[in-house]
Design an enzyme around this catalytic site. Structure first.
Site, PDB file in Angstrom:
ATOM      1  N   GLU A  60       0.841  -1.195   0.000  1.00  0.00           N
ATOM      2  CA  GLU A  60       0.000   0.000   0.000  1.00  0.00           C
ATOM      3  C   GLU A  60       0.877   1.246   0.000  1.00  0.00           C
ATOM      4  OE1 GLU A  60      -3.348  -0.265   2.844  1.00  0.00           O
ATOM      5  OE2 GLU A  60      -3.117   1.883   3.163  1.00  0.00           O
TER       6      GLU A  60
ATOM      7  N   ASP B  15       0.267   5.357   0.541  1.00  0.00           N
ATOM      8  CA  ASP B  15      -0.830   6.227   1.007  1.00  0.00           C
ATOM      9  C   ASP B  15      -0.535   7.707   1.047  1.00  0.00           C
ATOM     10  OD1 ASP B  15      -2.339   4.027   1.888  1.00  0.00           O
ATOM     11  OD2 ASP B  15      -1.321   4.006   3.809  1.00  0.00           O
TER      12      ASP B  15
ATOM     13  N   GLU C  36      -2.857  10.589   2.955  1.00  0.00           N
ATOM     14  CA  GLU C  36      -4.080  10.887   3.703  1.00  0.00           C
ATOM     15  C   GLU C  36      -4.027  12.361   4.106  1.00  0.00           C
ATOM     16  OE1 GLU C  36      -5.707   6.860   5.750  1.00  0.00           O
ATOM     17  OE2 GLU C  36      -4.155   7.890   6.881  1.00  0.00           O
TER      18      GLU C  36
ATOM     19  N   HIS D 153      -0.450  13.088   5.478  1.00  0.00           N
ATOM     20  CA  HIS D 153       0.092  11.901   6.125  1.00  0.00           C
ATOM     21  C   HIS D 153       0.462  10.912   5.017  1.00  0.00           C
ATOM     22  CE1 HIS D 153      -0.148   8.676   9.321  1.00  0.00           C
ATOM     23  NE2 HIS D 153      -0.469   7.942   8.270  1.00  0.00           N
TER      24      HIS D 153
ATOM     25  N   ASN E 133       2.353   6.951   4.024  1.00  0.00           N
ATOM     26  CA  ASN E 133       2.810   5.680   4.572  1.00  0.00           C
ATOM     27  C   ASN E 133       3.088   4.728   3.411  1.00  0.00           C
ATOM     28  OD1 ASN E 133       3.512   3.776   6.508  1.00  0.00           O
ATOM     29  ND2 ASN E 133       1.484   3.662   7.450  1.00  0.00           N
TER      30      ASN E 133
ATOM     31  N   ARG F  37       5.462   3.212   8.534  1.00  0.00           N
ATOM     32  CA  ARG F  37       6.530   4.020   7.922  1.00  0.00           C
ATOM     33  C   ARG F  37       5.987   5.419   7.619  1.00  0.00           C
ATOM     34  NH1 ARG F  37       7.272  -0.931   4.630  1.00  0.00           N
ATOM     35  NH2 ARG F  37       9.062  -2.038   5.483  1.00  0.00           N
TER      36      ARG F  37
ATOM     37  N   TRP G 177      -9.048  10.242  15.712  1.00  0.00           N
ATOM     38  CA  TRP G 177      -7.583  10.426  15.697  1.00  0.00           C
ATOM     39  C   TRP G 177      -7.061  11.550  14.812  1.00  0.00           C
ATOM     40  CZ3 TRP G 177      -5.020   9.829  11.014  1.00  0.00           C
ATOM     41  CH2 TRP G 177      -5.740   9.181   9.994  1.00  0.00           C
TER      42      TRP G 177
ATOM     43  N   ARG H  49       9.742   5.583  19.675  1.00  0.00           N
ATOM     44  CA  ARG H  49       8.897   4.506  19.155  1.00  0.00           C
ATOM     45  C   ARG H  49       9.724   3.277  18.800  1.00  0.00           C
ATOM     46  NH1 ARG H  49       5.780   5.469  13.521  1.00  0.00           N
ATOM     47  NH2 ARG H  49       4.654   3.498  13.306  1.00  0.00           N
TER      48      ARG H  49
END
Ligand SMILES: *[C@@H]1O[C@H](CO)[C@@H](O)[C@H](O)[C@H]1NC(C)=O
Ligand SMILES: *[C@@H]1O[C@H](CO)[C@@H](O)[C@H](O)[C@H]1NC(C)=O
Ligand SMILES: *[C@@H]1O[C@H](CO)[C@@H](O)[C@H](O)[C@H]1NC(C)=O
Ligand SMILES: *[C@@H]1O[C@H](CO)[C@@H](O)[C@H](O)[C@H]1NC(C)=O
Ligand SMILES: *[C@@H]1O[C@H](CO)[C@@H](O)[C@H](O)[C@H]1NC(C)=O
Length: 309
Positions: A108, A110, A112, A125, A127, A136, A202, A292
């Site tokens: 995928e 992305d 967003e 956003h 990924n 990622r 979110w 993280r």
């Protein structure tokens, strides 16, 4: 970059003619037609294809969002589309525009677009998932208001890298680092998907700001889709690509295409532009998130010559 454009507005008549010429040229160059290229997949009438296929709008209200997907599947390509995002108070809304394969170990890529209160900045956003693994993320602010006009958002996906572009400026590069064991999306055909939906748990300030339904319906508009791409056909048992000769396999070495996007790698201008965006507009980079990844950053982040930060 913006200043070089605004300084050239000395003659408004000339500008008008130039922009009329430019827009008719754009139509000829892009020529995408949403009726031909896409199917509306959900939203019970909230997604609309208008103006003989030149425009597509997605809308969201309290009952439902909406979405569409490409008729074609692709294995590599350069994809451009122009978007005008939900204006006004778009907090809580997300416009997603992405490539995705099917199945549990899916790939995928992305974009967003996370809405915000009037006057507060959207977040772009991004990924990349390969063989089911994502995490990622990189996030950016934009250097313009994405709700005022249409702007071009592009994916370049070829065997050596994936590049995200905004108005032809690269904002992110994800390199093929299979040589150090990181899977790269290069085996599974993907479709393009887009949707407008409510993600107020979110999206805006981490979910603090909720969607204000008195502002509904929320609308994002799309135009000028262009796919300069290898179209995948699954009619034969192993599948075949429009970029390969009919009797060869899908491995990238056998692709017979002269498309420049297929062999494109970054030159120094692209590197410089990418660094400019990442220095001034990047607000989150998974490769810099030591908290993280306290056990160690993902391997593609620590490659010597990677274009992070
Ligand atoms: C919304 O605006 C706030 C305040 O400027 C900012 O912190 C946030 O990053 C913006 N974007 C989103 C999607 O929350
Ligand atoms: C939602 O928008 C309406 C109309 O602009 C406004 O009156 C109201 O205060 C907003 N609600 C919230 C929770 O901000
Ligand atoms: C593909 O087909 C062409 C002729 O149709 C033939 O010359 C060539 O050897 C074939 N290639 C492979 C890999 O089978
Ligand atoms: C690709 O390149 C070959 C040889 O240079 C040329 O004959 C052919 O027309 C090109 N194909 C396309 C689609 O541009
Ligand atoms: C990274 O590698 C490219 C070639 O792949 C090279 O042109 C460039 O100079 C390298 N950059 C650095 C900082 O080493």
């Amino acid at each position: 970059m913006a200043s070089s454009f605004s300084s050239s507005s000395s003659s408004s008549t000339t500008m008008l003619i130039v922009s009329i010429l430019a827009s008719s040229l754009m139509a000829a160059v892009f020529g995408g037609n949403f009726n031909q290229d896409f199917d509306v997949t959900w939203g019970d009438g909230r997604a609309k294809i208008l103006n003989n296929g030149e425009l597509l709008t997605l809308s969201l209200d309290k009952t439902s969002g909406s979405g569409f997907q490409s008729k074609n599947e692709y294995l590599f390509g350069k994809f451009d589309i122009q978007l005008k995002l939900v204006s006004g108070n778009s907090a809580g809304t997300v416009t997603a525009y992405y490539l995705s394969s099917q199945g549990s170990n899916h790939d995928e890529i992305d974009f967003e677009f996370l809405g915000n209160l009037s006057g507060d900045p959207y977040i772009v956003h991004t990924n990349v998932y390969s063989q089911g693994k994502g995490s990622r993320e990189q996030q950016f602010y934009l250097w313009f208001d994405p709700t005022k006009d249409f702007h071009t958002y592009s994916f370049l996906w070829n065997p050596s890298h994936i590049v995200f572009y905004v108005d032809n400026i690269p904002i992110r590069e994800f390199k093929n680092t299979e040589s150090i064991g990181v899977p790269f999306p290069n085996k599974q055909p993907m479709r393009i998907y887009s949707s407008l939906w409510n993600a107020d748990d979110w999206a805006t300030r981490g979910g603090l700001i909720k969607t204000n339904w008195t502002q509904a319906p929320f609308v994002t508009s799309f135009r000028n889709f262009k796919d300069d791409a290898c179209i995948w056909s699954s009619s034969s048992s192993s599948g075949s690509s429009s970029c390969t000769s009919s009797n060869s396999s899908s491995s990238s070495s056998s692709f017979s295409t002269n498309n420049t996007w297929f062999n494109q790698e970054f030159d120094s201008t692209s590197q410089r532009r990418l660094r400019w965006v990442q220095k001034n507009y990047m607000i989150y980079n998974y490769c810099a998130d030591l908290k993280r990844f306290s056990e160690g950053l993902p391997p593609e982040c620590t490659m010597k010559n990677s274009t992070k930060t």
